[in-house]
Design an enzyme around this catalytic site. Sequence first.
Site, PDB file in Angstrom:
ATOM      1  N   LYS A  96       3.220   0.782   3.161  1.00  0.00           N
ATOM      2  CA  LYS A  96       2.914  -0.295   4.104  1.00  0.00           C
ATOM      3  C   LYS A  96       3.054  -1.626   3.377  1.00  0.00           C
ATOM      4  O   LYS A  96       2.643  -1.748   2.218  1.00  0.00           O
ATOM      5  CB  LYS A  96       1.491  -0.156   4.641  1.00  0.00           C
ATOM      6  CG  LYS A  96       1.249   1.074   5.493  1.00  0.00           C
ATOM      7  CD  LYS A  96      -0.216   1.159   5.900  1.00  0.00           C
ATOM      8  CE  LYS A  96      -0.503   2.442   6.668  1.00  0.00           C
ATOM      9  NZ  LYS A  96      -1.957   2.605   6.913  1.00  0.00           N
TER      10      LYS A  96
ATOM     11  N   ASN B 169       0.872  -1.182   0.000  1.00  0.00           N
ATOM     12  CA  ASN B 169       0.000   0.000   0.000  1.00  0.00           C
ATOM     13  C   ASN B 169       0.906   1.227   0.000  1.00  0.00           C
ATOM     14  O   ASN B 169       1.420   1.636   1.036  1.00  0.00           O
ATOM     15  CB  ASN B 169      -0.910  -0.021   1.236  1.00  0.00           C
ATOM     16  CG  ASN B 169      -1.891   1.137   1.259  1.00  0.00           C
ATOM     17  OD1 ASN B 169      -1.833   2.034   0.425  1.00  0.00           O
ATOM     18  ND2 ASN B 169      -2.790   1.126   2.224  1.00  0.00           N
TER      19      ASN B 169
ATOM     20  N   MET C  64     -10.435  10.408  16.656  1.00  0.00           N
ATOM     21  CA  MET C  64     -11.697  10.389  17.401  1.00  0.00           C
ATOM     22  C   MET C  64     -11.512   9.995  18.865  1.00  0.00           C
ATOM     23  O   MET C  64     -12.319  10.365  19.718  1.00  0.00           O
ATOM     24  CB  MET C  64     -12.701   9.455  16.729  1.00  0.00           C
ATOM     25  CG  MET C  64     -13.272   9.988  15.428  1.00  0.00           C
ATOM     26  SD  MET C  64     -14.028  11.634  15.564  1.00  0.00           S
ATOM     27  CE  MET C  64     -15.426  11.292  16.628  1.00  0.00           C
ATOM     28  N   ARG C  65     -10.440   9.279  19.184  1.00  0.00           N
ATOM     29  CA  ARG C  65     -10.188   8.942  20.591  1.00  0.00           C
ATOM     30  C   ARG C  65      -9.930  10.217  21.396  1.00  0.00           C
ATOM     31  O   ARG C  65     -10.383  10.351  22.537  1.00  0.00           O
ATOM     32  CB  ARG C  65      -8.998   7.977  20.703  1.00  0.00           C
ATOM     33  CG  ARG C  65      -9.310   6.576  20.222  1.00  0.00           C
ATOM     34  CD  ARG C  65      -8.073   5.724  20.097  1.00  0.00           C
ATOM     35  NE  ARG C  65      -7.174   6.220  19.049  1.00  0.00           N
ATOM     36  CZ  ARG C  65      -6.130   5.547  18.578  1.00  0.00           C
ATOM     37  NH1 ARG C  65      -5.853   4.345  19.064  1.00  0.00           N
ATOM     38  NH2 ARG C  65      -5.367   6.055  17.635  1.00  0.00           N
TER      39      ARG C  65
ATOM     40  N   ASP D  86      -9.532   0.439  -5.221  1.00  0.00           N
ATOM     41  CA  ASP D  86     -10.563   0.905  -4.282  1.00  0.00           C
ATOM     42  C   ASP D  86     -11.901   1.129  -4.973  1.00  0.00           C
ATOM     43  O   ASP D  86     -12.956   1.062  -4.343  1.00  0.00           O
ATOM     44  CB  ASP D  86     -10.129   2.245  -3.663  1.00  0.00           C
ATOM     45  CG  ASP D  86      -9.365   2.073  -2.370  1.00  0.00           C
ATOM     46  OD1 ASP D  86      -8.727   1.022  -2.205  1.00  0.00           O
ATOM     47  OD2 ASP D  86      -9.393   2.997  -1.536  1.00  0.00           O
TER      48      ASP D  86
ATOM     49  N   GLU E 190     -15.022  -0.648  14.484  1.00  0.00           N
ATOM     50  CA  GLU E 190     -14.658  -1.908  15.132  1.00  0.00           C
ATOM     51  C   GLU E 190     -14.365  -1.745  16.619  1.00  0.00           C
ATOM     52  O   GLU E 190     -14.575  -2.673  17.401  1.00  0.00           O
ATOM     53  CB  GLU E 190     -13.416  -2.499  14.452  1.00  0.00           C
ATOM     54  CG  GLU E 190     -13.649  -2.932  13.015  1.00  0.00           C
ATOM     55  CD  GLU E 190     -12.340  -3.219  12.281  1.00  0.00           C
ATOM     56  OE1 GLU E 190     -11.309  -3.415  12.955  1.00  0.00           O
ATOM     57  OE2 GLU E 190     -12.353  -3.226  11.039  1.00  0.00           O
TER      58      GLU E 190
ATOM     59  N   GLY F 132     -11.452   1.401  11.894  1.00  0.00           N
ATOM     60  CA  GLY F 132     -10.911   1.592  13.239  1.00  0.00           C
ATOM     61  C   GLY F 132     -11.933   2.049  14.257  1.00  0.00           C
ATOM     62  O   GLY F 132     -11.970   1.554  15.389  1.00  0.00           O
TER      63      GLY F 132
END
Length: 390
Positions: A17, A10, A279-280, A146, A326, A323
């Site tokens: 990655k 990727n 978002m955390r 994609d 899940e 992420g």
Amino acid sequence: MNDNKILVVNAGSSSIKFQLFDYHKKVLAKALCERIFVDGFFKLEFNEQKVEEKVAFPDHHAAVTHFLNTLKKHKIIQELSDIILVGHRVVQGANYFKDSVIVDAEALAKIKEFIKLAPLHNKPEADVIEIFFKEVPSAKNVAVFDTTFHTTIPQENYLYAVPRSWEQKHLVRRYGFHGTSYKFINNYLEKHLNKQNLNLIVCHLGNGASVCAIKNGKSFNTSMGFTPLEGLIMGTRSGDLDPAIIGYVAEQENMSASDVVNALNKKSGMLALTGASDMRDVFAKPQENAVAIKMYVNRVADYIAKYLNQLEGNIDGLVFTGGIGENASDCVELFINAVKSLGFATDLKLFVKYGDSCVVSTPQSKYKIYRVRTNEELMIVEDSIRLTQK
């Protein structure tokens, strides 16, 4: 056959990655080359070991060769020829690639042609494919797009109400993204539910986020559009807005249109609303970020309602993945509660630790609600094997 390996790649504008699999689809190693063109950093995980080192990566070629040499150094592979398949994630295949493809000169030329549609993604992806042609000449290279899963979207859902010449000359239309994830989720639930031709609403929620309506096992509509900027509010992307804002801000701030679009991609979304793109961090301050959280949740709920209507209320399930989907139970509960008037019902007690999937709808819920762990890399492996076994 036991020594044969499949590599998933990727490539981004400044990072690559890697995941290395054996032919039984078991992960052997994961690696990341980042800060390419800057100072360079390399991470490798294999056999419960970790390697982290600063390495100068002047370009993508240097990153690939360092990764391959490190695999040999740690005896993860004996020879480069052990890698028989290289599956590449390619973001933009336009409407041309209806399936993943074994990359030959013609396919590579098309990937390069679509650089104009996704310059930050397709260019490094095309470059890295060419690097693997040179560095591992014995391997077959497969491109997994994609956009492919979304090539089934009907015309009324992919056209924009703009001059038709824009589509005909410049390919301006909805393409959608995260398609490999949606394909994985659809295939997984087909097996899990022992049912074909599913109708699903899938929310892929991470730093980049989108929603997809799947009708009879095929993409019917999706929230991302010509680029990944359209749709949901994301970590750094604005999502839907009035396009006149671009021209107005360009004039007021003495910016180019591309500078404004860059700001909408990289300096907007939750980052602009809260100062945090993760978002955390946003949810760590629920009172301070209450308005931003409400905006974020409402946008997801709007798309769920829209797609439930387009699927005529006939769905096999609402699915959360990515992420956030899940792992962020508090977030997912908010999404479901935002559409409870449509018949969705959940209970936080159902949000227990789970393996690949779990059901989070209550018996009172009109529709099943699932959390499913996506695995785009495994989907790329399966596509690569399928194409080369034809």
